[in-house]
Design an enzyme around this catalytic site. Structure first.
Site, PDB file in Angstrom:
ATOM      1  N   HIS A 146       0.827  -1.209   0.000  1.00 12.30           N
ATOM      2  CA  HIS A 146       0.000   0.000   0.000  1.00 12.30           C
ATOM      3  C   HIS A 146       0.863   1.262   0.000  1.00 12.30           C
ATOM      4  O   HIS A 146       0.921   1.990  -0.993  1.00 12.30           O
ATOM      5  CB  HIS A 146      -0.943  -0.019   1.205  1.00 12.30           C
ATOM      6  CG  HIS A 146      -1.905   1.122   1.232  1.00 12.30           C
ATOM      7  ND1 HIS A 146      -2.563   1.507   2.372  1.00 12.30           N
ATOM      8  CD2 HIS A 146      -2.319   1.985   0.268  1.00 12.30           C
ATOM      9  CE1 HIS A 146      -3.352   2.542   2.104  1.00 12.30           C
ATOM     10  NE2 HIS A 146      -3.202   2.863   0.833  1.00 12.30           N
ATOM     11  N   HIS A 156       1.485   5.092  -2.751  1.00 14.10           N
ATOM     12  CA  HIS A 156       1.622   6.459  -2.257  1.00 14.10           C
ATOM     13  C   HIS A 156       3.035   7.007  -2.436  1.00 14.10           C
ATOM     14  O   HIS A 156       3.250   8.059  -3.041  1.00 14.10           O
ATOM     15  CB  HIS A 156       1.267   6.517  -0.768  1.00 14.10           C
ATOM     16  CG  HIS A 156      -0.178   6.394  -0.480  1.00 14.10           C
ATOM     17  ND1 HIS A 156      -0.989   7.461  -0.182  1.00 14.10           N
ATOM     18  CD2 HIS A 156      -0.989   5.296  -0.417  1.00 14.10           C
ATOM     19  CE1 HIS A 156      -2.221   7.051   0.053  1.00 14.10           C
ATOM     20  NE2 HIS A 156      -2.246   5.735  -0.094  1.00 14.10           N
ATOM     21  N   HIS A 191      -3.665   0.814  -6.451  1.00 15.73           N
ATOM     22  CA  HIS A 191      -4.056   1.436  -5.184  1.00 15.73           C
ATOM     23  C   HIS A 191      -5.467   1.034  -4.780  1.00 15.73           C
ATOM     24  O   HIS A 191      -5.731   0.763  -3.607  1.00 15.73           O
ATOM     25  CB  HIS A 191      -3.948   2.958  -5.273  1.00 15.73           C
ATOM     26  CG  HIS A 191      -4.339   3.627  -3.990  1.00 15.73           C
ATOM     27  ND1 HIS A 191      -5.555   4.247  -3.813  1.00 15.73           N
ATOM     28  CD2 HIS A 191      -3.683   3.746  -2.808  1.00 15.73           C
ATOM     29  CE1 HIS A 191      -5.629   4.714  -2.576  1.00 15.73           C
ATOM     30  NE2 HIS A 191      -4.513   4.434  -1.946  1.00 15.73           N
ATOM     31  N   ASN A 237      -6.278  -0.841  -1.210  1.00 17.62           N
ATOM     32  CA  ASN A 237      -6.770   0.136  -0.237  1.00 17.62           C
ATOM     33  C   ASN A 237      -8.238  -0.029   0.123  1.00 17.62           C
ATOM     34  O   ASN A 237      -8.603  -0.071   1.298  1.00 17.62           O
ATOM     35  CB  ASN A 237      -6.555   1.562  -0.758  1.00 17.62           C
ATOM     36  CG  ASN A 237      -7.024   2.603   0.242  1.00 17.62           C
ATOM     37  OD1 ASN A 237      -6.383   2.838   1.266  1.00 17.62           O
ATOM     38  ND2 ASN A 237      -8.164   3.223  -0.033  1.00 17.62           N
ATOM     39  N   ILE A 267      -6.626   9.033  -0.963  1.00 19.39           N
ATOM     40  CA  ILE A 267      -6.965   8.654   0.397  1.00 19.39           C
ATOM     41  C   ILE A 267      -6.029   7.538   0.807  1.00 19.39           C
ATOM     42  O   ILE A 267      -5.463   6.855  -0.051  1.00 19.39           O
ATOM     43  CB  ILE A 267      -8.431   8.209   0.539  1.00 19.39           C
ATOM     44  CG1 ILE A 267      -8.803   7.960   2.010  1.00 19.39           C
ATOM     45  CG2 ILE A 267      -8.677   6.954  -0.274  1.00 19.39           C
ATOM     46  CD1 ILE A 267      -8.731   9.174   2.882  1.00 19.39           C
TER      47      ILE A 267
END
Length: 890
Positions: A547, A552, A739, A743, A890
């Site tokens: 993740h 990110h 993602h 997520n 997010i």
């Protein structure tokens, strides 16, 4: 020779309407004036004076001109009385000041008709208007310069020019324009895209100037209003000035390789010159570290206050939990765990919990107490005991929260690559005899290897070097682990054996043991405990690597480089822009509230204070850009092989692999869209290699953004459209599909934490046990499992965070849902995007059919969740377990 066309015009319009609040759609008494400048040179700022009503004067030195109206749309913030963090206390400012506009021709700058300036004032509908008399030989509009004379920043949505011979011209701004204290105007280009070599003469200097503005000079502390993109290392996770125990190593550089983040320029700590000061955490309004102004969650989006508010509360989560749950023991029984989702647990600070999780706090009015009750995740609703089954444990390696770690076993016996002098014997405790006993004569290990039927979750060598350090933290334990699975004839996996290893420590030799499912009660409970440890390992790897690191953290340098090296009018910038939206701010908030020293991740996930250091080590050992492409990722893990006769050119090792099936379909859809787009702008293959902005962007990603790996040979080069298509597809896939897959299922699969404990608090009962310890386990093995799981404080923190991270906002930008304005300006690109949308809708139907197929047991079965994490669109907001947004927001 420069020969300006002089335009003299003054005009006033008075509108009498009921006075209302500024920036609201109820109207105000507005005095609007439209005025054009007689000068093209820099001179005194034009001030609006009193103009007689209904008087119009116009004079021009050219006989032929076109009347052009410019309409500037300004979006108000959600809170109409705030802008840029300031309270509007001078209503007069809204109506007495103006914007200045200056049209820029795309023609050669030597043309005397190159620039026309107009001055406009905002009306009651958050739109500004200006009227120009544009000479017919002015040429195509290439850009517009904007000066904001207001005291506050303004968010410009777009500017539409009407009256030109070519028809409407739209200039999409979507940007904050600051008050003009420096006298330098903002540059906004039209929606027409140009490669650097195709840039009209009249725009070349502006193109370069805007990039220079965005790069900055690498000095000074950045301010909120800045639009500067630069790099820095991760030196802002610790807080040594607050407490020496909160000091953390700098990530980025030879010692701890890591991607780069956005530079803020904040002062360094007093007690550690290598660390950057942290943003104060006790402010009433959540403050995030600097990100360029347009990277912040826009105040026009509902997302802004929701996400910032939640992340602000997350910073207080751990302290509040310490007050709520003084007892750090585990849950006494499973009934108490279930109460979190049924009756709820009594809480003291109701206001805090209402602000963090407003839908989960209930008041029992008869007694006046408040209870925190979490929503039951769909997995728990369908089957209370889903977490207990080995079949579900195996299924989730292919269709769960972390489907990116399972890999094919290609060599036997299993061995460690670590130094045996330090970590003990390298031979695995999982033996050939053990495996063949579990598959009960179906095949031999050699045959299983040849038939590609043995798979592994391998966290042995990654975690073993940190076992001693993590155990010294006192509230958790760690092992190196391996878990072996067998592929059943029906396409499902069956766990065969788990190996847990402790290195030599505390004067004791290496401890290593393998566990298998068993009908013997003692061995069966040991198996369940070993499985809990493996799930904690997988949860930590998922959150930190699959993740955070792979999505990110790795994407942020791509975004920074794009702004620094690709002009806003570059077609690749415009292709990538929606995929970078809000990623920098969500990462900034994560550094403040989640991955910081003493934050939620360290407090509740297994590696503790070594979490981010471990992610650096794994980045160094495992991360490769070429493996971020889904096909190559699957090949590298042995989960697929190249096969020109198969769909996508790949043959899956496990056909019923939901993440890979849906993911490859989505990958191909993205790649076709990128192919259509790139082929349109690069019809000649040589244009890719000769595109200096594109090459500078890619070079900066390799040598700066991911500079600690710049010498690796696997970096692709951009010499052809195919190279560019492959590279862009990988970036888009990571920001959108990957993602989404790792997520948005977090609440559904991990909120009921026995299914995915984030931490293991107790050693295995057979690791050097005393007689008393073994007897306790023997008499009440369930207590040993509950003691291994997170305690109430840790569990509540994790559930709270997962609810925040798993939710889609009401105004989510799903992949393919909206067309970027610049894409719609070109008929070919618009047509390609519409095909893209159609393919995404087809994929939604395909996924629904797969989930209904009884033969696909990894996505269809009693009590099992269908696999919807790569469903392109969610049908509602909140925690849905489906929907693929454009970007990591997010």
């Amino acid at each position: 020779m420069f020969n300006p066309v002089l335009v003299h015009q003054t005009r006033s319009i008075r509108t009498i309407l009921p006075l209302s609040k500024p920036f609201l759609h109820g109207n105000g008494n507005v005095f609007r004036q439209i005025q054009s400048s007689p000068s093209f040179k820099k001179g005194p700022k034009i001030r609006l004076g009193s103009v007689p009503s209904n008087s119009v004067k116009a004079m021009a030195d050219t006989a032929v001109s076109n009347g052009v109206t410019a309409v500037v749309t300004v979006r108000p913030p959600i809170n109409p009385l705030t802008a840029g963090g300031q309270v509007i206390d001078d209503v007069e400012d809204l109506f007495s000041k103006s914007l200045q506009l200056e049209l820029v021709s795309a023609k050669d700058e030597s043309n005397g008709n190159a620039k026309i300036k107009g001055v406009v004032v905002k009306d009651c509908e958050v739109q500004y208007e200006a009227e120009f008399q544009v000479p017919v030989d002015f040429g195509e509009i290439g850009a517009i310069l904007v000066v904001n004379e207001h005291a506050l920043e303004m968010y410009l949505k777009d500017i539409v020019l009407d009256g030109l011979p070519s028809g409407l011209v739209t200039i999409t701004c979507e940007s904050w324009v600051q008050p003009n204290t420096s006298k330098d105007p903002r540059i906004f280009f039209t929606n027409k895209s140009y490669l650097p070599s195709k840039t009209p003469n009249g725009l070349q200097k502006l193109r370069y100037a805007e990039l220079v503005n965005l790069r900055g000079n690498g000095e000074g502390e950045r301010q909120k209003a800045d639009r500067i993109y630069d790099y820095d290392v991760y030196n802002d996770l610790g807080d040594p000035d607050e407490d020496e125990e909160l000091k953390r190593p700098v990530l980025g550089g030879k010692q701890h390789p890591y991607p780069r983040r956005c530079r803020t320029g904040r002062p360094h700590c007093k007690t550690d010159e290598a660390s950057e000061e942290r943003v104060p955490s006790k402010s009433l309004i959540p403050i995030s570290p600097y990100v360029p102004r347009d990277e912040e969650f826009s105040a026009i989006k509902e997302t802004t206050f929701v996400i910032r508010g939640l992340f602000g509360q997350l910073r207080s989560l751990i302290p509040n939990l310490k007050a709520e749950f003084v007892d750090t023991d585990g849950f006494p029984n499973f009934t108490e765990i279930d109460k979190l989702f049924r009756e709820g647990v009594k809480i003291k600070d109701a206001e805090f919990w209402k602000s963090l999780l407003p839908g989960f706090v209930e008041e029992i009015k008869d007694i006046g107490d408040f209870f925190l009750r979490f929503t039951s995740p769909e997995t728990f609703k369908r089957d209370r005991f889903f977490w207990f089954r080995d079949e579900e444990f195996a299924r989730e390696t292919l269709a769960g929260l972390n489907p990116c770690s399972i890999r094919l076993i290609t060599e036997w016996p299993l061995k460690s690559s670590l130094d045996p002098k330090i970590y003990g014997p390298s031979e695995s405790a999982i033996t050939t005899e053990m495996i063949e006993s579990e598959i009960k004569g179906c095949t031999t290990v050699k045959e299983a290897l040849n038939q590609k039927k043995l798979f592994i979750l391998d966290y042995h060598d990654l975690f073993l070097p940190y076992v001693e350090q993590v155990r010294e933290l006192g509230d958790r334990t760690l092992y190196g682990s391996r878990t072996v699975f067998y592929l059943n004839p029906d396409g499902t996996l069956r766990p065969l054996a788990i190996e847990l290893t402790r290195p030599p420590m505390d004067g004791k030799p290496q401890w290593k043991q393998a566990f298998t499912p068993s009908s013997d009660s003692t061995k069966s409970w040991l198996w369940k405990l070993a499985k809990a440890h493996v799930l904690a390992h997988d949860s930590g790897y998922h959150q930190l690597i699959s993740h955070w690191l792979r999505t990110h953290c790795s994407v942020e340098p791509y975004a920074i480089a794009a702004h620094r090296q690709l002009s806003a009018m570059h077609p690749i910038n415009r292709l990538l822009k929606p995929h970078f939206r809000y990623t920098m701010e969500i990462n900034s908030l994560a550094r403040q509230s989640l991955i910081n020293a003493g934050g939620v991740i360290e407090s509740t996930f297994l590696p503790g204070k070594y979490s981010m250091l471990l992610s650096s080590i794994i980045y160094d050992k495992q991360w490769r850009f070429d493996h971020q492409a889904l096909p190559q990722d699957l090949i590298s893990r042995g989960m697929a092989a190249k096969d020109p006769s198969s769909p996508h050119g790949l043959k899956l090792t496990i056909e019923d692999y939901p993440f890979a099936q849906d993911g490859l379909d989505l990958w191909d859809i993205i790649k076709q869209w990128v192919t259509d787009y790139v082929s349109h702008y690069y019809p000649d293959p040589s244009l890719v290699e000769s595109d200096e902005e594109l090459q500078a962007w890619w070079t900066e990603i390799r040598t700066v953004g991911h500079g600690d790996k710049q010498d690796e040979t696997w970096w692709p080069v951009l010499n052809s459209p195919k190279d560019l298509i492959d590279t862009i597809t990988s970036i888009v896939w990571v920001a959108s599909g990957l993602h989404a897959a790792v997520n948005f299922g977090q609440y559904e699969y991990a909120a009921y934490f026995p299914n995915r404990p984030t931490i293991a608090r107790a050693n295995m009962p057979n690791e050097d046990p005393s007689d008393d310890e073994w007897q306790i386990f023997f008499e009440r093995p369930e207590a040993a499992l509950l003691t291994t799981f997170p305690n109430q404080r840790q569990a509540t923190a994790v559930i709270s965070v997962l609810d925040v991270l798993s939710a889609h906002s009401p105004d989510e930008d799903y992949l393919g849902k909206y067309m970027e304005p610049a894409w719609g300006e070109d008929k070919i690109i618009k047509g390609a995007f519409e095909k893209f949308q159609g393919r995404l809708m087809e994929l939604k139907g395909i996924i629904n059919l797969r989930n209904a197929d009884k033969n696909l047991k990894n996505r269809h079965g009693a009590g099992s969740l269908p696999y919807e994490l790569l469903m392109p669109l969610a049908d509602k907001s909140g925690v849905t377990g489906k929907g693929v947004p454009y970007s990591i927001s997010i």
